[in-house]
Design a protein around this motif. Structure first.
Motif, PDB file in Angstrom:
ATOM      1  N   HIS A  36      49.722  35.956  34.978  1.00 49.04           N
ATOM      2  CA  HIS A  36      49.681  37.058  34.012  1.00 49.04           C
ATOM      3  C   HIS A  36      48.540  37.991  34.361  1.00 49.04           C
ATOM      4  O   HIS A  36      47.380  37.567  34.437  1.00 49.04           O
ATOM      5  CB  HIS A  36      49.515  36.551  32.583  1.00 49.04           C
ATOM      6  N   GLU A  37      48.861  39.256  34.563  1.00 42.25           N
ATOM      7  CA  GLU A  37      47.874  40.263  34.926  1.00 42.25           C
ATOM      8  C   GLU A  37      47.839  41.331  33.855  1.00 42.25           C
ATOM      9  O   GLU A  37      48.877  41.807  33.403  1.00 42.25           O
ATOM     10  CB  GLU A  37      48.242  40.881  36.277  1.00 42.25           C
ATOM     11  N   ALA A  38      46.642  41.722  33.454  1.00 44.40           N
ATOM     12  CA  ALA A  38      46.495  42.697  32.380  1.00 44.40           C
ATOM     13  C   ALA A  38      45.420  43.721  32.708  1.00 44.40           C
ATOM     14  O   ALA A  38      44.369  43.760  32.060  1.00 44.40           O
ATOM     15  CB  ALA A  38      46.180  42.003  31.065  1.00 44.40           C
ATOM     16  N   PRO A  39      45.667  44.585  33.699  1.00 46.56           N
ATOM     17  CA  PRO A  39      44.736  45.693  33.898  1.00 46.56           C
ATOM     18  C   PRO A  39      44.924  46.733  32.802  1.00 46.56           C
ATOM     19  O   PRO A  39      45.857  46.659  32.004  1.00 46.56           O
ATOM     20  CB  PRO A  39      45.149  46.247  35.270  1.00 46.56           C
ATOM     21  N   MET A 350      37.621  38.863  42.867  1.00 48.48           N
ATOM     22  CA  MET A 350      36.940  37.568  42.872  1.00 48.48           C
ATOM     23  C   MET A 350      37.814  36.571  42.122  1.00 48.48           C
ATOM     24  O   MET A 350      38.424  36.919  41.106  1.00 48.48           O
ATOM     25  CB  MET A 350      35.563  37.664  42.228  1.00 48.48           C
ATOM     26  N   LEU A 351      37.889  35.351  42.647  1.00 48.55           N
ATOM     27  CA  LEU A 351      38.699  34.301  42.030  1.00 48.55           C
ATOM     28  C   LEU A 351      37.845  33.063  41.820  1.00 48.55           C
ATOM     29  O   LEU A 351      37.051  32.675  42.674  1.00 48.55           O
ATOM     30  CB  LEU A 351      39.903  33.972  42.908  1.00 48.55           C
ATOM     31  N   LEU A 352      38.058  32.428  40.676  1.00 48.59           N
ATOM     32  CA  LEU A 352      37.421  31.152  40.371  1.00 48.59           C
ATOM     33  C   LEU A 352      38.488  30.233  39.800  1.00 48.59           C
ATOM     34  O   LEU A 352      39.222  30.626  38.879  1.00 48.59           O
ATOM     35  CB  LEU A 352      36.283  31.335  39.369  1.00 48.59           C
ATOM     36  N   PHE A 385      39.546  41.986  39.257  1.00 43.93           N
ATOM     37  CA  PHE A 385      39.768  43.054  40.220  1.00 43.93           C
ATOM     38  C   PHE A 385      38.853  44.237  39.923  1.00 43.93           C
ATOM     39  O   PHE A 385      38.554  44.521  38.760  1.00 43.93           O
ATOM     40  CB  PHE A 385      41.228  43.547  40.163  1.00 43.93           C
ATOM     41  N   ASP A 386      38.462  44.922  40.984  1.00 44.30           N
ATOM     42  CA  ASP A 386      37.668  46.145  40.839  1.00 44.30           C
ATOM     43  C   ASP A 386      38.296  47.217  41.715  1.00 44.30           C
ATOM     44  O   ASP A 386      38.104  47.242  42.927  1.00 44.30           O
ATOM     45  CB  ASP A 386      36.222  45.893  41.263  1.00 44.30           C
ATOM     46  N   TYR A 387      39.082  48.097  41.097  1.00 44.68           N
ATOM     47  CA  TYR A 387      39.716  49.213  41.814  1.00 44.68           C
ATOM     48  C   TYR A 387      38.808  50.430  41.682  1.00 44.68           C
ATOM     49  O   TYR A 387      38.973  51.267  40.791  1.00 44.68           O
ATOM     50  CB  TYR A 387      41.101  49.499  41.234  1.00 44.68           C
ATOM     51  N   ILE A 397      40.345  52.012  36.778  1.00 45.49           N
ATOM     52  CA  ILE A 397      40.798  50.779  36.137  1.00 45.49           C
ATOM     53  C   ILE A 397      39.603  49.856  35.954  1.00 45.49           C
ATOM     54  O   ILE A 397      38.917  49.492  36.901  1.00 45.49           O
ATOM     55  CB  ILE A 397      41.869  50.081  36.988  1.00 45.49           C
ATOM     56  N   GLY A 398      39.348  49.465  34.725  1.00 43.65           N
ATOM     57  CA  GLY A 398      38.245  48.563  34.436  1.00 43.65           C
ATOM     58  C   GLY A 398      38.746  47.263  33.842  1.00 43.65           C
ATOM     59  O   GLY A 398      39.769  47.232  33.160  1.00 43.65           O
ATOM     60  N   ASN A 399      38.026  46.202  34.086  1.00 48.00           N
ATOM     61  CA  ASN A 399      38.339  44.899  33.521  1.00 48.00           C
ATOM     62  C   ASN A 399      39.757  44.450  33.849  1.00 48.00           C
ATOM     63  O   ASN A 399      40.453  43.870  33.017  1.00 48.00           O
ATOM     64  CB  ASN A 399      38.145  44.912  31.994  1.00 48.00           C
ATOM     65  N   ALA A 400      40.213  44.741  35.050  1.00 50.34           N
ATOM     66  CA  ALA A 400      41.523  44.265  35.483  1.00 50.34           C
ATOM     67  C   ALA A 400      41.411  42.788  35.814  1.00 50.34           C
ATOM     68  O   ALA A 400      40.581  42.389  36.637  1.00 50.34           O
ATOM     69  CB  ALA A 400      41.989  45.053  36.707  1.00 50.34           C
TER      70      ALA A 400
END
Length: 413
Positions: A36-39, A350-352, A385-387, A397-400
């Motif tokens: 689930h992705e929510a940018p 970045m992934l954790l 993500f940081d686009y 796009i912030g806080n993607a």
């Protein structure tokens, strides 16, 4: 077509199952992943189930078959506008609710022939969805040397794909092309629908080396050549003078990547440390670097817990711009090609993640009376993500963020 897909899935699984004799081995694997992705201003949810069977009726032969699917729903950017156009046209980045709603089915099968330290593995994959169809063949050859401490593997794959598109005006320039409205009528008799070919050739070579009983490395080189319609048929871009056109990508793309992995077992800690770095570059001038680390702790014979972290950074494609209208954007127009794809912009992620695996053991030799072994896994990951060069609605796009959950099971009979 769905009937043909089901038949292909059934045949692949049936072939693997019936190949196992009484003295053979049958392995069943299933995996279920929820993404689930929510940018900002959009979201995407993908559920991916899979089933794989592998039978070993003889010591020299493995037969495999499987099925997987992607169930996709969410919203995506239909029209990408730059900050200049957005300043005078509020809401220019159009995002339609549930604009993406599709199911991709994949059937696959193959076999492996083994002799001493050499093996050959051909395979076939068929994939279908409303607006995309793919046939893929692959073959891999592997050999082990120096008392099995060295492993060399070479593989090749070719995809024959077709993608649906809207019929464009015969004399229109790409800046006049219109995006595909929906997948209705694709691969049918609709006179407003057409298809384009996409060919992919992929090559990979790897060298795995066990240096000691507790330390091993692997070096992998991979290359791909893609040719055909490589754009998203549904996405439009605002060009100069407010002209809206279907995004236009080059028809050829070459990709290369070099990956180095190192695994070390820390005996005093009953743990394994795995490190990975990957460099990527292509003919669209996209370059990326991936750094990844995994730490896995063994708790007795049955339970393993793994902590994982990954950092990814890439540059933009040569023709990427956040504003194709010119304006005050520092990027500006970039020649004859234009895109609204954020994956071609400069960005980082970045992934954790955390994963636990439990193997059921039986003192009587069988799990539940009929399985040689049973292993269950459960994991979760968070990606940020940081686009930094891609805007929607005039804002970056912030806080993607994306959340990934996975469950897996593996049984040997």
């Amino acid at each position: 077509m769905q009937l043909a897909t089901s038949a292909s899935v059934f045949f692949a699984i049936f072939a693997a199952t019936t190949a196992a004799r009484a003295d053979g081995v049958l392995q069943f694997d299933t995996s279920h992943t929820l993404y689930h992705e929510a940018p900002t201003r959009s979201n995407m949810t993908v559920y991916t189930p899979s089933v794989d069977l592998r039978a070993s009726p003889f010591s020299f032969l493995d037969v495999r078959g499987g099925w997987e699917a992607d169930v996709v729903s969410g919203a995506s950017v239909a029209v990408k506008a730059g900050p200049t156009y957005q300043a005078t046209h509020a809401g220019a980045d159009v995002i339609s609710s549930a604009s993406v709603n599709d199911v991709r089915n994949v059937a696959k099968g193959g076999f492996t022939i083994k002799h001493d330290a050499v093996s050959l593995s051909p395979g076939y994959t068929y994939s279908t969805e409303k607006d995309y169809k793919s046939h893929a063949i692959d073959i891999a050859a592997k050999t082990e040397l120096f008392e099995h401490n060295t492993q060399l593997e070479f593989s090749y794959a070719h995809d024959f794909d077709r993608v649906c598109d809207r019929v464009q005006g015969r004399n229109d320039a790409p800046s006049r092309y219109r995006a595909l409205e929906n997948s209705n009528g694709c691969f049918g008799s609709d006179p407003l629908r057409t298809t384009h070919d996409i060919d992919r050739d992929g090559f990979q070579a790897s060298w795995s080396q066990a240096w000691t009983r507790t330390f091993a490395t692997q070096l992998v080189y991979s290359a791909e050549i893609l040719h055909g319609f490589l754009s998203n048929p549904y996405r439009s871009v605002i060009l100069g003078e407010g002209l809206k056109a279907q995004e236009h990508h080059p028809e050829n793309r070459g990709r290369e990547a070099l990956t180095l992995r190192a695994n070390v077992y820390l005996k005093p800690l009953r743990s394994a440390l795995r490190l990975k770095t990957r460099g990527y570059w292509d003919t669209w001038d996209v370059k990326s670097l991936t750094v990844e680390a995994e730490f896995e702790r063994y708790f007795g014979e049955a339970l393993r817990v793994e902590l994982r972290g990954r950092y990814y950074r890439q540059s933009a494609a040569l023709f990427f711009s956040d504003d194709y209208t010119g304006g005050d954007s520092p990027l500006g127009p970039k020649g004859q090609y234009f895109t609204g794809d954020r994956e071609l912009s400069p960005f980082s992620s970045m992934l954790l993640g955390l994963r636990a695996t439990y193997t059921f053991l039986s003192s009587r030799g069988r799990v539940l009376g009929f399985m040689q072994s049973l292993k269950l896994g459960l994991g979760g990951n968070v990606m940020q993500f940081d686009y930094d060069g891609y805007t929607l609605g005039g804002s970056a796009i912030g806080n993607a963020r994306a959340y990934i959950a996975n469950f897996s099971a593996s049984a040997v009979f």
